[in-house]
Every structure is written in C-alpha cells, then in structure tokens.
Design a protein around this motif. Structure first.
Motif, mmCIF file in Angstrom:
data_model
loop_
_atom_site.group_PDB
_atom_site.id
_atom_site.type_symbol
_atom_site.label_atom_id
_atom_site.label_comp_id
_atom_site.label_asym_id
_atom_site.label_seq_id
_atom_site.Cartn_x
_atom_site.Cartn_y
_atom_site.Cartn_z
ATOM 1 N N MET A 22 0.798 -1.215 0.000
ATOM 2 C CA MET A 22 0.000 0.000 0.000
ATOM 3 C C MET A 22 0.836 1.274 0.000
ATOM 4 O O MET A 22 0.288 2.366 0.042
ATOM 5 C CB MET A 22 -0.962 -0.009 1.190
ATOM 6 N N LYS A 23 2.140 1.137 -0.095
ATOM 7 C CA LYS A 23 2.979 2.307 -0.348
ATOM 8 C C LYS A 23 2.959 2.685 -1.822
ATOM 9 O O LYS A 23 3.398 3.780 -2.196
ATOM 10 C CB LYS A 23 4.428 2.021 0.084
ATOM 11 N N SER A 24 2.444 1.809 -2.652
ATOM 12 C CA SER A 24 2.414 2.026 -4.087
ATOM 13 C C SER A 24 1.353 3.059 -4.463
ATOM 14 O O SER A 24 0.164 2.863 -4.172
ATOM 15 C CB SER A 24 2.107 0.713 -4.814
ATOM 16 N N PRO A 25 1.738 4.156 -5.113
ATOM 17 C CA PRO A 25 0.736 5.135 -5.565
ATOM 18 C C PRO A 25 -0.310 4.506 -6.496
ATOM 19 O O PRO A 25 -1.478 4.909 -6.480
ATOM 20 C CB PRO A 25 1.579 6.180 -6.300
ATOM 21 N N GLU A 26 0.117 3.518 -7.296
ATOM 22 C CA GLU A 26 -0.825 2.857 -8.203
ATOM 23 C C GLU A 26 -1.916 2.154 -7.419
ATOM 24 O O GLU A 26 -3.111 2.299 -7.733
ATOM 25 C CB GLU A 26 -0.085 1.840 -9.077
ATOM 26 N N LEU A 27 -1.540 1.373 -6.389
ATOM 27 C CA LEU A 27 -2.541 0.659 -5.594
ATOM 28 C C LEU A 27 -3.390 1.623 -4.774
ATOM 29 O O LEU A 27 -4.582 1.393 -4.576
ATOM 30 C CB LEU A 27 -1.863 -0.362 -4.687
ATOM 31 N N GLN A 28 -2.789 2.706 -4.299
ATOM 32 C CA GLN A 28 -3.573 3.716 -3.582
ATOM 33 C C GLN A 28 -4.652 4.291 -4.489
ATOM 34 O O GLN A 28 -5.798 4.495 -4.065
ATOM 35 C CB GLN A 28 -2.652 4.827 -3.068
ATOM 36 N N GLN A 29 -4.289 4.528 -5.735
ATOM 37 C CA GLN A 29 -5.253 5.073 -6.678
ATOM 38 C C GLN A 29 -6.330 4.053 -7.026
ATOM 39 O O GLN A 29 -7.523 4.364 -7.034
ATOM 40 C CB GLN A 29 -4.549 5.519 -7.954
ATOM 41 N N LEU A 30 -5.914 2.804 -7.279
ATOM 42 C CA LEU A 30 -6.868 1.765 -7.665
ATOM 43 C C LEU A 30 -7.853 1.431 -6.554
ATOM 44 O O LEU A 30 -8.996 1.081 -6.812
ATOM 45 C CB LEU A 30 -6.124 0.503 -8.091
ATOM 46 N N THR A 31 -7.400 1.547 -5.304
ATOM 47 C CA THR A 31 -8.254 1.196 -4.169
ATOM 48 C C THR A 31 -8.823 2.413 -3.450
ATOM 49 O O THR A 31 -9.499 2.268 -2.432
ATOM 50 C CB THR A 31 -7.474 0.346 -3.153
ATOM 51 N N MET A 89 8.408 -25.341 2.378
ATOM 52 C CA MET A 89 9.596 -24.544 2.652
ATOM 53 C C MET A 89 9.358 -23.040 2.466
ATOM 54 O O MET A 89 10.212 -22.225 2.806
ATOM 55 C CB MET A 89 10.751 -24.985 1.743
ATOM 56 N N VAL A 90 8.192 -22.678 1.924
ATOM 57 C CA VAL A 90 7.887 -21.272 1.647
ATOM 58 C C VAL A 90 6.963 -20.733 2.737
ATOM 59 O O VAL A 90 5.917 -21.320 3.016
ATOM 60 C CB VAL A 90 7.220 -21.106 0.265
ATOM 61 N N GLN A 91 7.332 -19.625 3.352
ATOM 62 C CA GLN A 91 6.494 -19.027 4.380
ATOM 63 C C GLN A 91 5.249 -18.398 3.760
ATOM 64 O O GLN A 91 5.276 -17.926 2.627
ATOM 65 C CB GLN A 91 7.275 -17.972 5.157
ATOM 66 N N GLU A 92 4.189 -18.375 4.546
ATOM 67 C CA GLU A 92 2.904 -17.900 4.025
ATOM 68 C C GLU A 92 2.987 -16.458 3.527
ATOM 69 O O GLU A 92 2.391 -16.116 2.497
ATOM 70 C CB GLU A 92 1.828 -18.025 5.103
ATOM 71 N N GLU A 93 3.739 -15.622 4.228
ATOM 72 C CA GLU A 93 3.858 -14.219 3.822
ATOM 73 C C GLU A 93 4.413 -14.104 2.399
ATOM 74 O O GLU A 93 4.050 -13.196 1.651
ATOM 75 C CB GLU A 93 4.746 -13.460 4.800
ATOM 76 N N GLN A 94 5.293 -15.033 2.011
ATOM 77 C CA GLN A 94 5.894 -15.006 0.681
ATOM 78 C C GLN A 94 4.916 -15.435 -0.405
ATOM 79 O O GLN A 94 5.178 -15.217 -1.594
ATOM 80 C CB GLN A 94 7.126 -15.914 0.651
ATOM 81 N N CYS A 95 3.799 -16.041 -0.009
ATOM 82 C CA CYS A 95 2.791 -16.516 -0.963
ATOM 83 C C CYS A 95 1.729 -15.470 -1.268
ATOM 84 O O CYS A 95 0.898 -15.657 -2.153
ATOM 85 C CB CYS A 95 2.096 -17.771 -0.421
ATOM 86 N N MET A 96 1.748 -14.353 -0.544
ATOM 87 C CA MET A 96 0.702 -13.338 -0.665
ATOM 88 C C MET A 96 0.750 -12.641 -2.024
ATOM 89 O O MET A 96 1.822 -12.223 -2.477
ATOM 90 C CB MET A 96 0.846 -12.301 0.449
ATOM 91 N N VAL A 97 -0.419 -12.526 -2.657
ATOM 92 C CA VAL A 97 -0.496 -11.814 -3.932
ATOM 93 C C VAL A 97 -1.556 -10.717 -3.937
ATOM 94 O O VAL A 97 -1.594 -9.894 -4.851
ATOM 95 C CB VAL A 97 -0.759 -12.784 -5.112
ATOM 96 N N GLY A 98 -2.429 -10.682 -2.931
ATOM 97 C CA GLY A 98 -3.472 -9.654 -2.901
ATOM 98 C C GLY A 98 -4.473 -9.920 -1.799
ATOM 99 O O GLY A 98 -4.235 -10.730 -0.892
ATOM 100 N N PRO A 155 2.124 -7.218 -9.360
ATOM 101 C CA PRO A 155 1.915 -7.035 -10.802
ATOM 102 C C PRO A 155 2.149 -8.294 -11.626
ATOM 103 O O PRO A 155 1.454 -8.520 -12.625
ATOM 104 C CB PRO A 155 2.944 -5.944 -11.157
ATOM 105 N N SER A 156 3.085 -9.142 -11.221
ATOM 106 C CA SER A 156 3.402 -10.338 -12.014
ATOM 107 C C SER A 156 2.279 -11.360 -12.012
ATOM 108 O O SER A 156 2.289 -12.300 -12.811
ATOM 109 C CB SER A 156 4.687 -10.986 -11.490
ATOM 110 N N TYR A 157 1.287 -11.193 -11.113
ATOM 111 C CA TYR A 157 0.173 -12.139 -11.034
ATOM 112 C C TYR A 157 -1.079 -11.638 -11.751
ATOM 113 O O TYR A 157 -2.088 -12.328 -11.784
ATOM 114 C CB TYR A 157 -0.166 -12.437 -9.570
ATOM 115 N N ARG A 158 -1.013 -10.453 -12.305
ATOM 116 C CA ARG A 158 -2.193 -9.916 -12.991
ATOM 117 C C ARG A 158 -2.313 -10.519 -14.387
ATOM 118 O O ARG A 158 -1.324 -10.885 -15.007
ATOM 119 C CB ARG A 158 -2.091 -8.388 -13.076
ATOM 120 N N GLY A 159 -3.538 -10.623 -14.846
ATOM 121 C CA GLY A 159 -3.783 -11.153 -16.187
ATOM 122 C C GLY A 159 -3.627 -12.655 -16.297
ATOM 123 O O GLY A 159 -3.507 -13.189 -17.404
ATOM 124 N N LYS A 160 -3.651 -13.361 -15.163
ATOM 125 C CA LYS A 160 -3.470 -14.812 -15.174
ATOM 126 C C LYS A 160 -4.699 -15.567 -14.689
ATOM 127 O O LYS A 160 -4.626 -16.760 -14.406
ATOM 128 C CB LYS A 160 -2.249 -15.189 -14.326
#
Length: 213
Positions: A31-40, A78-87, A111-116
């Motif tokens: 939420m530091k992202s100006p893009e996400l602030q604007q979108l939300t 082996m992957v922590q849950e926080e690392q799995c977060m996408v939105g 961004p890498s998970y959009r459009g999928k």
C-alpha cells in the motif's frame, strides 16, 4: 469478520486465508504504491495504523476479508505464508438496513500475477462464500474509471453499470443473484475446498506479530 477467522478456501490457482497480523508488513509494503492507492482509493497509512486496520477488519461485523495466496507457492512447505501473498479480497456490508447487499473489492497487488485468471477465480470464490455463508443476494463493485481490466471482468460476470461518479472517477457495477446465477456459480466452484485454517507454526501471533519489520 469473526465468521471467517478460522476459514481457509482452496481453489485451483489460489488459496484464501483470513487476514492476520503477520500478513500486515507485506500488505503495508503493497500500500505504499501510488498505483494501488489510486486503484483502491486508499490513503497511505503508517505501519501501526495498518495493524489497527487489520484488527478492525477482523472484529467488525460489516467486513469480511481474505488474503489471496499463490497456491503453488503455498503448497511448498519450505515457503512461508507471507511469501505466498499476492493480494486481498473483501466483502463490505454497506447498508445497515439491508444485509443482503454487499460491496465486493478485489486487489491483485503483485503485478506479475495480474492477467493470469486469479481475479476471476477469486471473484467466483468470494461470491459463493458471500451467498452461502452471509446470505448475500446483491453484489456491487466500485471501480476506478481507468481500471478497464477490472470493469471488463465484472461485466463478464453480468454486473451492469449502476452509476458513474465523475468527482471520484469511479463506476459502480451491480448484480442481483437470481436462482440461475446462484446455481451456476455454486456448480462451477464445486471444486473449492473449505477447511479449518491453521496458523503456520513459524508465524508470530498477537503482540509478537506487531514487532515484525
């Protein structure tokens, strides 16, 4: 919302889990992202304010929030849950006189998970959850006019334009769930598994989580 505090929903591409304190640092970075602030339509918050927001979303009876996880990463022990977060995805009960009406909000922050196709699956999963668990019969979505991808996705789900606010530069889309829509959605999402959510053993809880940086 307390109703989903121990609920995990497993789909084909995503897993939805309740928003907990140990998710906050990653969410705060998003939420530091100006893009996400604007979108939300959100204002930047301090980390302490973000923790307070997480607590209110968990406690308030008019908000139901899940964190969206990448299922493939989540399946790796082996992957922590926080690392799995996408939105995240939210249902807001916006009318105190009509609990069958809810606003649906979805954010694919990475961004890498959009459009999928993740947004499509999450939308279906959350609508089914809202209908089955919360008795929602009418859904609305407020979307920025520039967010043509999200507008197009909701229209594919037969949401129609209800109003346009030029001041806030957003459109409100809505859909009433009739018998045929309910039957199709629940049938299409019959593969979704609902189970008890277990806090990952490596994650701090309570006050300990608030010391994470």
């Amino acid at each position: 919302m307390r109703i989903n505090e121990n609920t995990l929903l497993e789909g084909e591409k995503v897993v939805l889990v309740p928003y907990n304190a140990y998710h906050v640092p990653r969410y705060h970075e998003w939420m530091k992202s100006p893009e996400l602030q604007q979108l939300t339509a959100s204002e930047p918050l301090s980390l302490d304010q973000e923790y307070e927001m997480q607590r209110s979303w968990r406690e308030d009876n008019d908000k139901c929030t899940f964190i969206i996880l990448d299922k493939q990463l989540w399946s790796d022990p082996m992957v922590q849950e926080e690392q799995c977060m996408v939105g995240d995805v939210n249902i807001f009960l916006t009318d105190p006189n009509d609990f069958s009406l809810a606003e649906l909000e979805i954010m694919i922050a990475e961004p890498s998970y959009r459009g999928k196709g993740l947004g499509k699956e999450v939308t279906c999963m959350m609508m089914c959850y809202g209908m089955s668990k919360l008795g929602i019969q009418k859904f609305e979505a407020k979307i920025g006019l520039d967010n043509t991808v999200s507008i197009a996705m909701f229209k594919k789900f037969h949401f129609r334009e209800l109003s346009v606010c030029k001041v806030f530069k957003e459109v409100t889309l809505g859909m009433t769930v009739d018998h045929s829509i309910r039957t199709k959605l629940l049938g299409d999402m019959a593969y979704v598994k609902e189970r008890q959510y277990q806090i990952p053993p490596s994650q701090p809880t309570g006050a300990d989580a608030m010391t994470m940086t």
